[in-house]
Design an enzyme around this catalytic site. Structure first.
Site, PDB file in Angstrom:
ATOM      1  N   CYS A  59       3.143   5.929 -46.341  1.00 46.29           N
ATOM      2  CA  CYS A  59       3.363   4.847 -44.768  1.00 46.29           C
ATOM      3  C   CYS A  59       3.221   5.532 -43.497  1.00 46.29           C
ATOM      4  O   CYS A  59       2.381   6.364 -43.211  1.00 46.29           O
ATOM      5  CB  CYS A  59       3.642   3.902 -45.265  1.00 46.29           C
ATOM      6  SG  CYS A  59       4.071   2.444 -44.677  1.00 46.29           S
ATOM      7  N   HIS A  62       3.585   1.912 -51.463  1.00 47.50           N
ATOM      8  CA  HIS A  62       4.717   2.138 -51.336  1.00 47.50           C
ATOM      9  C   HIS A  62       5.196   1.477 -53.215  1.00 47.50           C
ATOM     10  O   HIS A  62       3.903   0.932 -53.552  1.00 47.50           O
ATOM     11  CB  HIS A  62       5.613   1.275 -51.165  1.00 47.50           C
ATOM     12  CG  HIS A  62       5.754   1.491 -49.577  1.00 47.50           C
ATOM     13  ND1 HIS A  62       6.000   2.499 -49.425  1.00 47.50           N
ATOM     14  CD2 HIS A  62       5.542   0.864 -48.379  1.00 47.50           C
ATOM     15  CE1 HIS A  62       6.456   2.718 -47.667  1.00 47.50           C
ATOM     16  NE2 HIS A  62       5.879   1.371 -47.379  1.00 47.50           N
TER      17      HIS A  62
HETATM   18  N1  GLN Z   1       6.472   2.392 -38.899  1.00 44.43           N
HETATM   19  C1  GLN Z   1       4.587   2.103 -39.696  1.00 44.43           C
HETATM   20  C2  GLN Z   1       4.076   0.904 -39.948  1.00 44.43           C
HETATM   21  O1  GLN Z   1       4.406  -0.656 -39.764  1.00 44.43           O
HETATM   22  C3  GLN Z   1       5.583   2.881 -40.940  1.00 44.43           C
HETATM   23  C4  GLN Z   1       6.250   1.819 -41.503  1.00 44.43           C
HETATM   24  C5  GLN Z   1       6.656   2.460 -43.187  1.00 44.43           C
HETATM   25  O2  GLN Z   1       6.261   3.671 -43.938  1.00 44.43           O
HETATM   26  N2  GLN Z   1       6.665   1.242 -44.001  1.00 44.43           N
HETATM   27  O3  GLN Z   1       2.989   1.279 -39.413  1.00 44.43           O
END
Ligand code: GLN
Length: 250
Positions: A96, A197
């Site tokens: 992510c 995740h």
């Molecule tokens: N800022 C990023 C997004 O929302 C990463 C979010 C995350 O790592 N969960 O796209």
């Protein structure tokens, strides 16, 4: 003597959303269950990366605020080391927010652009709608059994792959890279980026072994001893069963 998997966790205190550090616990356990060594180091703000000292680098997800700090530090202190490590065959797994920062840039919904380190040929721009929910991916990664990956996504970033990167797979359920082209994640050499995740590796032990095998192969370890993955694969199957396409998504 059994080899040791030397792992370096990048920004473990900043990039650890949704317990992404659980991925490290899986790498450790799967090495130890096989009698392989496991060493864990960390590189955070201000630390350089020694390109010869680690077999596998790991970076989890984080919010925009933490990503801003990390983006600057990565270009100042880690870009060269990570490029060299990857060129020498080290494996990199990024989830992510970490995935986004390995690409060319991450642009927030407000239009602020954080530079990435350009290790993978992807770019990311945030959209208005967040993509949240279970994800099922049909992966094209070599010899993965089962051929699905499961996880949970929560991101506003839309990631687009350039010619140098290929997708980790195609989404069966969920939005994946950008909610439009059906791709999820990226593979470029030994670098794997994904939005999954979960944590990712506890429910995808076959991906954990792919990474361990690849990371140790350059040290002469060709095969990994099989493990009893019945519990992990039951968790995997449960998500396959639970994941339902969301309204307006593919
Ligand atoms: N800022 C990023 C997004 O929302 C990463 C979010 C995350 O790592 N969960 O796209």
């Amino acid at each position: 003597m059994a080899p040791t998997l030397r792992v370096c966790s990048l920004y473990p205190e900043l990039m650890n959303i949704y317990a992404d550090r659980g991925n490290i616990a899986v790498l450790r356990a799967r090495c130890q269950w096989r009698g392989l060594g496991f060493e864990l180091a960390a590189a955070s703000l201000g630390d350089a990366v020694d390109p010869t000292a680690h077999d596998l680098f790991y970076m989890g997800g984080g919010q925009d605020r933490d990503q801003a700090l990390v983006a600057r530090d990565m270009s100042e202190n880690k870009r060269d080391g990570l490029h060299e490590a990857a060129a020498r065959g080290a494996v990199v797994l990024a989830v992510c927010g970490g995935y986004q920062l390995l690409g060319h840039y991450y642009q927030t919904a407000e239009g602020e652009r954080f530079p990435g380190i350009g290790l993978i040929d992807v770019r990311t721009e945030a959209g208005k709608k967040r993509f949240i929910g279970d994800v099922v991916v049909d992966t094209t990664l070599e010899d993965l059994k089962p051929t699905t990956l499961v996880g949970f996504e929560n991101h506003s970033g839309r990631t687009f792959l350039g010619a140098g990167a290929r997708a980790l797979g195609r989404v069966r359920v969920g939005s994946g890279n950008n909610g439009g082209d059906g791709t999820e994640g990226c593979v470029q050499g030994g670098v794997v980026g994904t939005y999954l995740h979960g944590s990712l590796l506890p429910k995808n032990p076959h991906l954990a072994d792919y990474l361990i095998r690849r990371a140790l192969s350059r040290r002469g370890m060709a095969e990994l001893a099989p493990l009893d993955d019945s519990i992990e694969l039951a968790a995997h199957a449960k998500i396959l069963e639970r994941a339902q396409p969301r309204a307006g998504e593919r």
